[in-house]
Design a protein around this motif. Structure first.
Motif, mmCIF file in Angstrom:
data_model
loop_
_atom_site.group_PDB
_atom_site.id
_atom_site.type_symbol
_atom_site.label_atom_id
_atom_site.label_comp_id
_atom_site.label_asym_id
_atom_site.label_seq_id
_atom_site.Cartn_x
_atom_site.Cartn_y
_atom_site.Cartn_z
ATOM 1 N N LEU A 76 38.162 75.336 27.067
ATOM 2 C CA LEU A 76 39.620 75.345 27.084
ATOM 3 C C LEU A 76 40.157 74.866 28.428
ATOM 4 O O LEU A 76 41.024 73.980 28.496
ATOM 5 C CB LEU A 76 40.146 76.747 26.773
ATOM 6 N N THR A 77 39.676 75.443 29.519
ATOM 7 C CA THR A 77 40.143 74.998 30.826
ATOM 8 C C THR A 77 39.582 73.616 31.170
ATOM 9 O O THR A 77 40.220 72.842 31.887
ATOM 10 C CB THR A 77 39.748 76.006 31.913
ATOM 11 N N TYR A 78 38.414 73.305 30.650
ATOM 12 C CA TYR A 78 37.837 71.969 30.829
ATOM 13 C C TYR A 78 38.784 70.920 30.260
ATOM 14 O O TYR A 78 39.048 69.893 30.880
ATOM 15 C CB TYR A 78 36.486 71.924 30.119
ATOM 16 N N VAL A 79 39.332 71.198 29.084
ATOM 17 C CA VAL A 79 40.267 70.282 28.441
ATOM 18 C C VAL A 79 41.555 70.158 29.253
ATOM 19 O O VAL A 79 42.084 69.060 29.459
ATOM 20 C CB VAL A 79 40.582 70.766 27.010
ATOM 21 N N LEU A 80 42.079 71.267 29.745
ATOM 22 C CA LEU A 80 43.355 71.260 30.456
ATOM 23 C C LEU A 80 43.313 70.426 31.732
ATOM 24 O O LEU A 80 44.290 69.749 32.079
ATOM 25 C CB LEU A 80 43.769 72.697 30.800
ATOM 26 N N PHE A 81 42.182 70.435 32.425
ATOM 27 C CA PHE A 81 42.115 69.787 33.732
ATOM 28 C C PHE A 81 41.410 68.434 33.713
ATOM 29 O O PHE A 81 41.359 67.756 34.745
ATOM 30 C CB PHE A 81 41.403 70.718 34.736
ATOM 31 N N GLU A 82 40.899 68.012 32.557
ATOM 32 C CA GLU A 82 40.079 66.803 32.530
ATOM 33 C C GLU A 82 40.891 65.535 32.768
ATOM 34 O O GLU A 82 40.515 64.683 33.577
ATOM 35 C CB GLU A 82 39.338 66.709 31.192
ATOM 36 N N VAL A 83 42.016 65.386 32.074
ATOM 37 C CA VAL A 83 42.829 64.176 32.242
ATOM 38 C C VAL A 83 43.405 64.079 33.652
ATOM 39 O O VAL A 83 43.299 63.019 34.298
ATOM 40 C CB VAL A 83 43.946 64.112 31.180
ATOM 41 N N PRO A 84 44.034 65.147 34.193
ATOM 42 C CA PRO A 84 44.520 65.042 35.582
ATOM 43 C C PRO A 84 43.424 64.680 36.577
ATOM 44 O O PRO A 84 43.657 63.912 37.512
ATOM 45 C CB PRO A 84 45.081 66.446 35.859
ATOM 46 N N SER A 85 42.220 65.220 36.363
ATOM 47 C CA SER A 85 41.122 64.916 37.275
ATOM 48 C C SER A 85 40.761 63.441 37.232
ATOM 49 O O SER A 85 40.532 62.806 38.274
ATOM 50 C CB SER A 85 39.896 65.769 36.923
ATOM 51 N N ALA A 133 35.742 70.196 35.092
ATOM 52 C CA ALA A 133 36.564 69.221 34.365
ATOM 53 C C ALA A 133 36.682 67.919 35.159
ATOM 54 O O ALA A 133 36.918 67.927 36.361
ATOM 55 C CB ALA A 133 37.948 69.805 34.116
ATOM 56 N N GLY A 134 36.486 66.827 34.485
ATOM 57 C CA GLY A 134 36.607 65.531 35.126
ATOM 58 C C GLY A 134 35.296 64.919 35.553
ATOM 59 O O GLY A 134 35.238 63.709 35.815
ATOM 60 N N PHE A 135 34.223 65.715 35.609
ATOM 61 C CA PHE A 135 32.957 65.135 36.063
ATOM 62 C C PHE A 135 32.445 64.091 35.081
ATOM 63 O O PHE A 135 32.200 62.936 35.453
ATOM 64 C CB PHE A 135 31.901 66.227 36.260
ATOM 65 N N PHE A 136 32.294 64.479 33.816
ATOM 66 C CA PHE A 136 31.728 63.550 32.838
ATOM 67 C C PHE A 136 32.610 62.325 32.612
ATOM 68 O O PHE A 136 32.144 61.188 32.760
ATOM 69 C CB PHE A 136 31.441 64.280 31.521
ATOM 70 N N PRO A 137 33.901 62.484 32.248
ATOM 71 C CA PRO A 137 34.711 61.277 32.055
ATOM 72 C C PRO A 137 34.890 60.491 33.337
ATOM 73 O O PRO A 137 35.043 59.263 33.310
ATOM 74 C CB PRO A 137 36.052 61.822 31.537
ATOM 75 N N GLY A 138 34.859 61.193 34.490
ATOM 76 C CA GLY A 138 34.966 60.487 35.753
ATOM 77 C C GLY A 138 33.784 59.564 35.992
ATOM 78 O O GLY A 138 33.955 58.424 36.444
#
Length: 448
Positions: A76-85, A133-138
Motif C-alpha cells: 500500500l505505501t509502496y504504491v503511494l510513494f512509487e510515482v513521486p519517487s 518505493a521507487g527502487f524497481f521502477p527507478g
C-alpha cells in the motif's frame, strides 16, 4: 532541469553493429552487476518475513491473518510513494535516489527485529514499503537511459535475476541464521535475520552514490564515440515512437493499453507475492519442520527460475518477439499454481510444480517490461513505468491479505494458489489482445 538524459543534439548513427555491441557490452558490465546485487538485497529484505514467520508466529502469538495483512501492507505505501519517487529521480538522478531508498529500507529492516505486536508489524511493513518505493521502477527507467529496446529484454533479464537468485540464496541463508545463530547476542533467529539482511542495503546505498553515473553524457568511463553510439540509438528510437514527447500524463489514462499493462502486472505481482511470501509455509505444511530443510527446498524453484529467466529473455531478444514469450510463460506458470492442489501432499511433486510456476512467472517479467518501455514516450516513461508498477503492486496487498485469510479459514493454500493461476491466464490473454505485434516490434538493427 533534467540531469539524467542529455539534451544536446546527437548526429545520426554511423556506427557498425560490432561497435554498438562492444559499447553496450561495456555499459552492461559496468552497471548491471551492481544493480543486480542491489536487487538481490532488495528482495531479500522484502520477503525475509516469509522465513521469520516460521519462528515469530509462535514467539509473538500471531495468526496467518495477521501475517497476511502485515505482508500486504508493504504494497500500500509502496504504491503511494512509487510515482513521486520515479518523477523525483528525473530531477536528482539515480545516484541520489538509490542512496535515499536503500539506506532507508535497510534501516527499517534492521528495526523490524524489535517488533513485539501486530501493530508493530503493520507499521514496520508500511515504513518498509514507503522506503523501498521507487527502487524497481527507478532502475527500469534508468536502464532505458542506457539501452535501446533491442537490448532491454536480455538486460532486464539479468537485473531481474535478482528475484530468483535472492530465493536460492535467501532460503538456505535464512535457515542457517534462524537455526544455527539463534541465541547469539541474546536474540532469536528471526531477529538476527532482519538485522543481518538489513545492514547490506545501507552499505550498497552509500556505494551507489559514488559508483553509478546518472546518464550517458556524464559517463567518464565511455569515450566520445561510445557516447555518440548510445545517444544516437536512443534518439532514433524516441523519434520512431508513435506518441510525441509533448504528450501529457493524461494520455496514459485514455489509453486502453495502459490498463491492460496494469492488469497484467497486477496478476504477476499476485503470483510473485504468493511465491515469495507463502512457499516456506506451503513446504512446512508438508510435514517438513526443520528450518534448514525448508530453506534448501524453497531454493529449488528459484534455481530453475534463474535459468528460465535468462533463457526466455535472451530468446525473446533473439526472435525480437515479446507478446507470446510473456503469454506462454504466464500460462505455464498458471499450470504450476493450479496443479499444486493435486499433489496429494507429495514433497517432490510440490517442489516440481513450484519450479514450473517460478520459471514461467519470473521468465515473463523482464519480457513484460520490454513491452511498455517500447511504446511509452520519453516524457511519459517515468510516470508510466511507475504507475504500471505501483498500480500493479496493489496485487501484492490483496494477494497476501486474501491468501492469509483463506489459510486461516481453510488451513490450506490450495484454493488461493489455484485462483492465482487463473488470474495469470486472464492476464496473458489481455496482453495478446491489447498489444498487437506491430506496435511493440523492435527494429532488428543493432539487435546482435
Amino acid at each position: 532541469m533534467n540531469t539524467v538524459i542529455a539534451r544536446e543534439p546527437v548526429t545520426a548513427a554511423t556506427h557498425t553493429s560490432e561497435a554498438a555491441a562492444r559499447t553496450y557490452r561495456k555499459i552492461a558490465w559496468r552497471i548491471v552487476p551492481f544493480l543486480l546485487v542491489c536487487y538481490i538485497v532488495s528482495y531479500l529484505d522484502r520477503v525475509n518475513l516469509s522465513f521469520a514467520k516460521l519462528q515469530f508466529m509462535q514467539d509473538l502469538g500471531f495468526t496467518d491473518a495477521v501475517y497476511g495483512l502485515g505482508g500486504g501492507l508493504f504494497y500500500l505505501t509502496y504504491v503511494l510513494f512509487e510515482v513521486p519517487s520515479n518523477l523525483y529521480l528525473q530531477r536528482v538522478g539515480a545516484r541520489a535516489t538509490l542512496l535515499r531508498i536503500m539506506t532507508l529500507w535497510g534501516a527499517v529492516t534492521v528495526l523490524m527485529s524489535l517488533i513485539t505486536s501486530p501493530t508493530h508489524l503493520y507499521v514496520a511493513r508500511c515504513l518498509l514499503g514507503a522506503a523501498e518505493a521507487g527502487f524497481f521502477p527507478g532502475v527500469i527507467l534508468y536502464l532505458t537511459y542506457w539501452f535501446p529496446s533491442t537490448y532491454r529484454a536480455r538486460i532486464m533479464s539479468i537485473f531481474l535475476m535478482g528475484i530468483p537468485v535472492s530465493g536460492w540464496i535467501g532460503g538456505p541463508l535464512a535457515g542457517w541464521i534462524m537455526h544455527d545463530l539463534s541465541g547469539l547476542h541474546g536474540l532469536r533467529g528471526w531477529q538476527l535475520l532482519f538485522i543481518y539482511e538489513g545492514l547490506p542495503a545501507i552499505a550498497l546505498g552509500i556505494t551507489a552514490y559514488f559508483y553509478l553515473t546518472n546518464g550517458v553524457a556524464q559517463a567518464k568511463w565511455l569515450s566520445d564515440s561510445e557516447k555518440a553510439i548510445v545517444l544516437a540509438d536512443l534518439q532514433a528510437e524516441h523519434a520512431d515512437k508513435s506518441v510525441t514527447s509533448s504528450e501529457s500524463i493524461g494520455t496514459l489514462f485514455r489509453d486502453p493499453r495502459f490498463y491492460a499493462a496494469v492488469f497484467a502486472y497486477f496478476a504477476i505481482t499476485c503470483a510473485t507475492v504468493a511465491m515469495s511470501l507463502w512457499v516456506p509455509t506451503l513446504i512446512k505444511g508438508l510435514a517438513v519442520n526443520d528450518l534448514r530443510t525448508i530453506g534448501w527446498l524453497s531454493a529449488v524453484p528459484y534455481l530453475a527460475a534463474t535459468v528460465g529467466l535468462w533463457a526466455i529473455g535472451r530468446h525473446s531478444d533473439y526472435r525480437l518477439e515479446r507478446r507470446y514469450h510473456v503469454a506462454v510463460s504466464l500460462v505455464a506458470s498458471a499450470a504450476g499454481f493450479i496443479l499444486l492442489g493435486f499433489t496429494g501432499g507429495s514433497v517432490g511433486w510440490t517442489i516440481a510444480l513450484l519450479a514450473l510456476a517460478a520459471t514461467g512467472l519470473y521468465g515473463a517479467i523482464p519480457v513484460f517490461w520490454a513491452i511498455p518501455t517500447s511504446y511509452l514516450s520519453r516524457s511519459n516513461a517515468p510516470a508510466g513505468i511507475a504507475l504500471i508498477s505501483s498500480l500493479g503492486c496493489l496485487g501484492g496487498f490483496l494477494s497476501t491479505a486474501i491468501i492469509g485469510w483463506v489459510k486461516s479459514l481453510t488451513g490450506s493454500l490450495d484454493l488461493a494458489m489455484g485462483a492465482v493461476g487463473l488470474l495469470l491466464i486472464v492476464a496473458s490473454a489481455g496482453l495478446l489482445i491489447a498489444f498487437p505485434a506491430r506496435m511493440i516490434q523492435p527494429a532488428r538493427a543493432n539487435a546482435s
